[in-house]
Design a protein around this motif. Structure first.
Motif, PDB file in Angstrom:
ATOM      1  N   LYS A 109       0.858  -1.187   0.000  1.00 55.90           N
ATOM      2  CA  LYS A 109       0.000   0.000   0.000  1.00 55.90           C
ATOM      3  C   LYS A 109       0.892   1.233   0.000  1.00 55.90           C
ATOM      4  CE  LYS A 109      -4.124  -1.894   2.212  1.00 55.90           C
ATOM      5  NZ  LYS A 109      -5.194  -1.642   3.205  1.00 55.90           N
ATOM      6  N   ILE A 110       0.423   2.295  -0.654  1.00 52.31           N
ATOM      7  CA  ILE A 110       1.183   3.543  -0.672  1.00 52.31           C
ATOM      8  C   ILE A 110       0.306   4.697  -0.203  1.00 52.31           C
ATOM      9  CG2 ILE A 110       2.582   2.704  -2.601  1.00 52.31           C
ATOM     10  CD1 ILE A 110       1.154   4.852  -4.359  1.00 52.31           C
ATOM     11  N   ASP A 111       0.945   5.763   0.217  1.00 51.46           N
ATOM     12  CA  ASP A 111       0.230   6.983   0.590  1.00 51.46           C
ATOM     13  C   ASP A 111       1.204   8.142   0.560  1.00 51.46           C
ATOM     14  OD1 ASP A 111      -1.651   8.870   1.684  1.00 51.46           O
ATOM     15  OD2 ASP A 111      -2.672   7.192   2.657  1.00 51.46           O
ATOM     16  N   ASN A 112       0.653   9.345   0.631  1.00 46.65           N
ATOM     17  CA  ASN A 112       1.443  10.562   0.703  1.00 46.65           C
ATOM     18  C   ASN A 112       2.341  10.535   1.935  1.00 46.65           C
ATOM     19  OD1 ASN A 112       1.481  13.474   2.006  1.00 46.65           O
ATOM     20  ND2 ASN A 112       1.401  13.730  -0.207  1.00 46.65           N
ATOM     21  N   ASP A 113       3.551  11.062   1.813  1.00 43.40           N
ATOM     22  CA  ASP A 113       4.507  10.992   2.913  1.00 43.40           C
ATOM     23  C   ASP A 113       4.026  11.709   4.173  1.00 43.40           C
ATOM     24  OD1 ASP A 113       4.759  13.446   1.601  1.00 43.40           O
ATOM     25  OD2 ASP A 113       6.915  13.593   1.944  1.00 43.40           O
ATOM     26  N   ALA A 114       3.300  12.822   4.010  1.00 40.93           N
ATOM     27  CA  ALA A 114       2.794  13.542   5.185  1.00 40.93           C
ATOM     28  C   ALA A 114       1.702  12.741   5.889  1.00 40.93           C
ATOM     29  CB  ALA A 114       2.261  14.909   4.771  1.00 40.93           C
ATOM     30  N   ASN A 115       0.820  12.094   5.120  1.00 38.25           N
ATOM     31  CA  ASN A 115      -0.201  11.235   5.714  1.00 38.25           C
ATOM     32  C   ASN A 115       0.441  10.094   6.497  1.00 38.25           C
ATOM     33  OD1 ASN A 115      -2.375  12.651   4.707  1.00 38.25           O
ATOM     34  ND2 ASN A 115      -2.734  11.298   2.980  1.00 38.25           N
ATOM     35  N   VAL A 116       1.475   9.520   5.914  1.00 37.93           N
ATOM     36  CA  VAL A 116       2.156   8.383   6.524  1.00 37.93           C
ATOM     37  C   VAL A 116       2.841   8.796   7.829  1.00 37.93           C
ATOM     38  CG1 VAL A 116       4.161   6.884   6.211  1.00 37.93           C
ATOM     39  CG2 VAL A 116       2.412   7.004   4.437  1.00 37.93           C
ATOM     40  N   ALA A 117       3.492   9.955   7.830  1.00 35.93           N
ATOM     41  CA  ALA A 117       4.125  10.440   9.058  1.00 35.93           C
ATOM     42  C   ALA A 117       3.076  10.695  10.140  1.00 35.93           C
ATOM     43  CB  ALA A 117       4.911  11.719   8.784  1.00 35.93           C
ATOM     44  N   ALA A 118       1.917  11.224   9.729  1.00 37.69           N
ATOM     45  CA  ALA A 118       0.822  11.454  10.686  1.00 37.69           C
ATOM     46  C   ALA A 118       0.338  10.135  11.267  1.00 37.69           C
ATOM     47  CB  ALA A 118      -0.320  12.184   9.993  1.00 37.69           C
ATOM     48  N   LEU A 119       0.224   9.118  10.420  1.00 36.54           N
ATOM     49  CA  LEU A 119      -0.224   7.807  10.896  1.00 36.54           C
ATOM     50  C   LEU A 119       0.773   7.229  11.889  1.00 36.54           C
ATOM     51  CD1 LEU A 119      -2.297   5.537  10.733  1.00 36.54           C
ATOM     52  CD2 LEU A 119      -1.003   4.588   8.814  1.00 36.54           C
ATOM     53  N   GLY A 120       2.063   7.419  11.609  1.00 40.87           N
ATOM     54  CA  GLY A 120       3.076   6.926  12.531  1.00 40.87           C
ATOM     55  C   GLY A 120       2.944   7.559  13.904  1.00 40.87           C
ATOM     56  N   GLU A 121       2.781   8.879  13.938  1.00 40.13           N
ATOM     57  CA  GLU A 121       2.629   9.569  15.221  1.00 40.13           C
ATOM     58  C   GLU A 121       1.342   9.160  15.929  1.00 40.13           C
ATOM     59  OE1 GLU A 121       4.549  11.456  17.010  1.00 40.13           O
ATOM     60  OE2 GLU A 121       6.199  11.789  15.610  1.00 40.13           O
ATOM     61  N   ALA A 122       0.288   8.940  15.152  1.00 39.47           N
ATOM     62  CA  ALA A 122      -0.991   8.551  15.752  1.00 39.47           C
ATOM     63  C   ALA A 122      -0.951   7.117  16.275  1.00 39.47           C
ATOM     64  CB  ALA A 122      -2.108   8.699  14.716  1.00 39.47           C
ATOM     65  N   TRP A 123      -0.195   6.274  15.600  1.00 43.18           N
ATOM     66  CA  TRP A 123      -0.152   4.852  15.945  1.00 43.18           C
ATOM     67  C   TRP A 123       0.672   4.605  17.203  1.00 43.18           C
ATOM     68  CZ3 TRP A 123       2.510   0.654  12.412  1.00 43.18           C
ATOM     69  CH2 TRP A 123       2.135  -0.633  12.850  1.00 43.18           C
ATOM     70  N   SER A 124       1.908   5.107  17.213  1.00 43.06           N
ATOM     71  CA  SER A 124       2.772   4.802  18.353  1.00 43.06           C
ATOM     72  C   SER A 124       3.630   5.987  18.789  1.00 43.06           C
ATOM     73  CB  SER A 124       3.691   3.621  17.999  1.00 43.06           C
ATOM     74  OG  SER A 124       4.520   3.916  16.895  1.00 43.06           O
ATOM     75  N   GLY A 125       3.241   7.195  18.356  1.00 38.06           N
ATOM     76  CA  GLY A 125       3.992   8.387  18.727  1.00 38.06           C
ATOM     77  C   GLY A 125       3.212   9.283  19.667  1.00 38.06           C
ATOM     78  N   ALA A 126       3.196  10.565  19.362  1.00 39.53           N
ATOM     79  CA  ALA A 126       2.572  11.554  20.252  1.00 39.53           C
ATOM     80  C   ALA A 126       1.055  11.433  20.322  1.00 39.53           C
ATOM     81  CB  ALA A 126       2.950  12.961  19.803  1.00 39.53           C
ATOM     82  N   GLY A 127       0.465  10.682  19.399  1.00 41.08           N
ATOM     83  CA  GLY A 127      -0.986  10.502  19.414  1.00 41.08           C
ATOM     84  C   GLY A 127      -1.427   9.103  19.795  1.00 41.08           C
ATOM     85  N   ALA A 128      -0.516   8.303  20.303  1.00 36.60           N
ATOM     86  CA  ALA A 128      -0.834   6.916  20.637  1.00 36.60           C
ATOM     87  C   ALA A 128      -2.030   6.837  21.585  1.00 36.60           C
ATOM     88  CB  ALA A 128       0.378   6.233  21.265  1.00 36.60           C
ATOM     89  N   GLY A 129      -2.998   6.005  21.235  1.00 41.10           N
ATOM     90  CA  GLY A 129      -4.173   5.807  22.076  1.00 41.10           C
ATOM     91  C   GLY A 129      -5.308   6.760  21.795  1.00 41.10           C
ATOM     92  N   LEU A 130      -5.075   7.758  20.913  1.00 37.07           N
ATOM     93  CA  LEU A 130      -6.121   8.725  20.579  1.00 37.07           C
ATOM     94  C   LEU A 130      -6.633   8.450  19.160  1.00 37.07           C
ATOM     95  CD1 LEU A 130      -4.502  12.026  21.918  1.00 37.07           C
ATOM     96  CD2 LEU A 130      -6.040  10.459  23.118  1.00 37.07           C
ATOM     97  N   PRO A 131      -7.931   8.290  18.983  1.00 36.95           N
ATOM     98  CA  PRO A 131      -8.444   7.947  17.652  1.00 36.95           C
ATOM     99  C   PRO A 131      -8.479   9.105  16.666  1.00 36.95           C
ATOM    100  CG  PRO A 131     -10.251   8.103  19.215  1.00 36.95           C
ATOM    101  CD  PRO A 131      -8.994   8.235  20.014  1.00 36.95           C
ATOM    102  N   ASN A 132      -8.563  10.344  17.173  1.00 36.89           N
ATOM    103  CA  ASN A 132      -8.743  11.491  16.276  1.00 36.89           C
ATOM    104  C   ASN A 132      -7.685  12.563  16.532  1.00 36.89           C
ATOM    105  OD1 ASN A 132     -11.324  10.513  15.139  1.00 36.89           O
ATOM    106  ND2 ASN A 132     -12.075  10.849  17.221  1.00 36.89           N
ATOM    107  N   VAL A 133      -6.718  12.655  15.608  1.00 38.57           N
ATOM    108  CA  VAL A 133      -5.659  13.643  15.730  1.00 38.57           C
ATOM    109  C   VAL A 133      -5.393  14.279  14.372  1.00 38.57           C
ATOM    110  CG1 VAL A 133      -4.562  12.420  17.655  1.00 38.57           C
ATOM    111  CG2 VAL A 133      -3.762  12.017  15.323  1.00 38.57           C
ATOM    112  N   VAL A 134      -4.838  15.482  14.412  1.00 38.92           N
ATOM    113  CA  VAL A 134      -4.420  16.162  13.188  1.00 38.92           C
ATOM    114  C   VAL A 134      -2.950  16.527  13.355  1.00 38.92           C
ATOM    115  CG1 VAL A 134      -4.665  18.236  11.771  1.00 38.92           C
ATOM    116  CG2 VAL A 134      -6.700  17.054  12.613  1.00 38.92           C
ATOM    117  N   CYS A 135      -2.154  16.210  12.330  1.00 44.34           N
ATOM    118  CA  CYS A 135      -0.717  16.442  12.392  1.00 44.34           C
ATOM    119  C   CYS A 135      -0.292  17.513  11.391  1.00 44.34           C
ATOM    120  CB  CYS A 135       0.043  15.152  12.091  1.00 44.34           C
ATOM    121  SG  CYS A 135      -0.292  13.818  13.249  1.00 44.34           S
ATOM    122  N   TYR A 136       0.571  18.402  11.833  1.00 42.27           N
ATOM    123  CA  TYR A 136       1.215  19.396  10.978  1.00 42.27           C
ATOM    124  C   TYR A 136       2.692  19.030  10.870  1.00 42.27           C
ATOM    125  CZ  TYR A 136      -2.667  22.811  11.325  1.00 42.27           C
ATOM    126  OH  TYR A 136      -3.874  23.473  11.241  1.00 42.27           O
TER     127      TYR A 136
END
Length: 316
Positions: free
Chosen positions: A110-137
């Motif tokens: 699967k592929i995606d935009n690099d910014a989307n992917v970085a956001a997913l990483g932070e949401a999955w196990s980074g600064a957003g871990a455990g939160l279902p709804n986050v927005v990354c800049y």
């Protein structure tokens, strides 16, 4: 030992970073090699395949344990089809990345935009871990973004969701042209490029600032000058934070995320930037939309891309 592992590919213009993650987003192992952009898409995709195989071969895991591969790529794409329409950084046009890599590796890709992917990483196990709804800049040369809703990337109708840097937030009288063709985009004032431009313009106008003594002004020097109390530098940082905070206030009434995560090189400025962003967000956000919402720095750094890419097979 985990039963399944996932491979993430962070495809950059000069280097390809690949990483192995478990199902919880823990980064287990990485490998990095040159992209080979100058040799064309076929060579780059072959390099990816070789690096992925080497990553797994050098790990404690078997190839059969790889449950999926994801790749984050800068550019415009048909995400469901895994097709790169245009990637200026790579010089690619109309490249069927998903199809080619699946043929080379025999795994789901699967592929995606690099910014989307970085956001997913932070949401999955980074600064957003455990939160279902986050927005990354992502604040770097430009301003990127990613929206995570119910733990998954929100791509929108044609994959354009999350292009936060191209929100038109600067008033017309102050607005300048953006590289996207519009005027007044957030990227023109809150990216490293925008901050550097504002600093150079101040120096050229003859304003009294320590930045006039800097031979090659970078965003880092602007933040350091602001930390030292330089009034011109403080004004520039404040302006960048103002429009970031206002943009977050606008996003909050549309998506109502629980957390805004800010990454990229500019985010390393620390409290002098984040305190100002929070101030303006609280000033401009609607009362109910800002309740319980926090604004925090990203924590995965350069690993966010590979972690998020690995997560595409679980959380997209």
């Amino acid at each position: 030992m985990v039963e399944k592992v996932y491979v993430g590919v962070d495809l950059g213009g000069t280097a390809i970073k690949v990483g192995l993650c478990d199902e919880f987003g823990k980064l287990l192992q990485t490998y990095e090699g040159p992209t080979g952009t100058e040799h064309g898409a076929d060579v780059v995709l072959e390099n990816i395949a070789q690096y992925v195989r080497k990553l797994v071969a050098d790990s404690p895991y078997e190839w059969e344990q790889v449950a999926g591969i994801g790749a984050g790529i800068a550019g415009f794409m048909d995400i469901p089809e895994g097709f790169i329409k245009l990637s200026p950084n790579l010089g690619w046009r109309n490249v069927p990345v998903k199809k080619i890599l699946e043929e080379k590796l025999g795994k789901t890709v699967k592929i995606d935009n690099d910014a989307n992917v970085a956001a997913l990483g932070e949401a999955w196990s980074g600064a957003g871990a455990g939160l279902p709804n986050v927005v990354c800049y992502t604040l770097g040369t430009g301003v990127g973004g990613g929206i995570i809703i119910n733990g998954k990337i929100f791509q929108g109708y044609k994959g354009m969701a999350g292009e936060l840097g191209h929100m038109s937030v600067v008033p017309d009288l102050e607005a300048i042209n953006c590289n996207c063709g519009l005027k007044g985009c957030l990227e023109t004032v809150s990216s490293a490029t925008g901050i550097i431009r504002m600093a150079k313009e101040a120096v050229e106008r003859g304003e009294h600032t320590s930045l006039a003594l800097v031979e090659n002004i970078m965003a880092k020097e602007v933040f350091e000058a602001a930390d030292s109390g330089d009034e011109v530098a403080l004004r520039i940082v404040n302006r960048a934070a103002l429009y970031l905070g206002k943009s977050m206030a606008a996003v909050s009434v549309v998506l109502n995320p629980q957390r805004f995560i800010v990454g990229g090189g500019v985010s390393k400025a620390g409290d002098i930037l984040f305190d100002a962003i929070r101030k303006y967000f609280n000033e401009y956000a609607q009362e109910s939309a800002k309740e319980g919402v926090d604004i925090v720095p990203a924590i995965l750094g350069n690993d966010a891309g590979v972690v998020g890419a690995a997560g595409l097979n679980l959380r997209s």
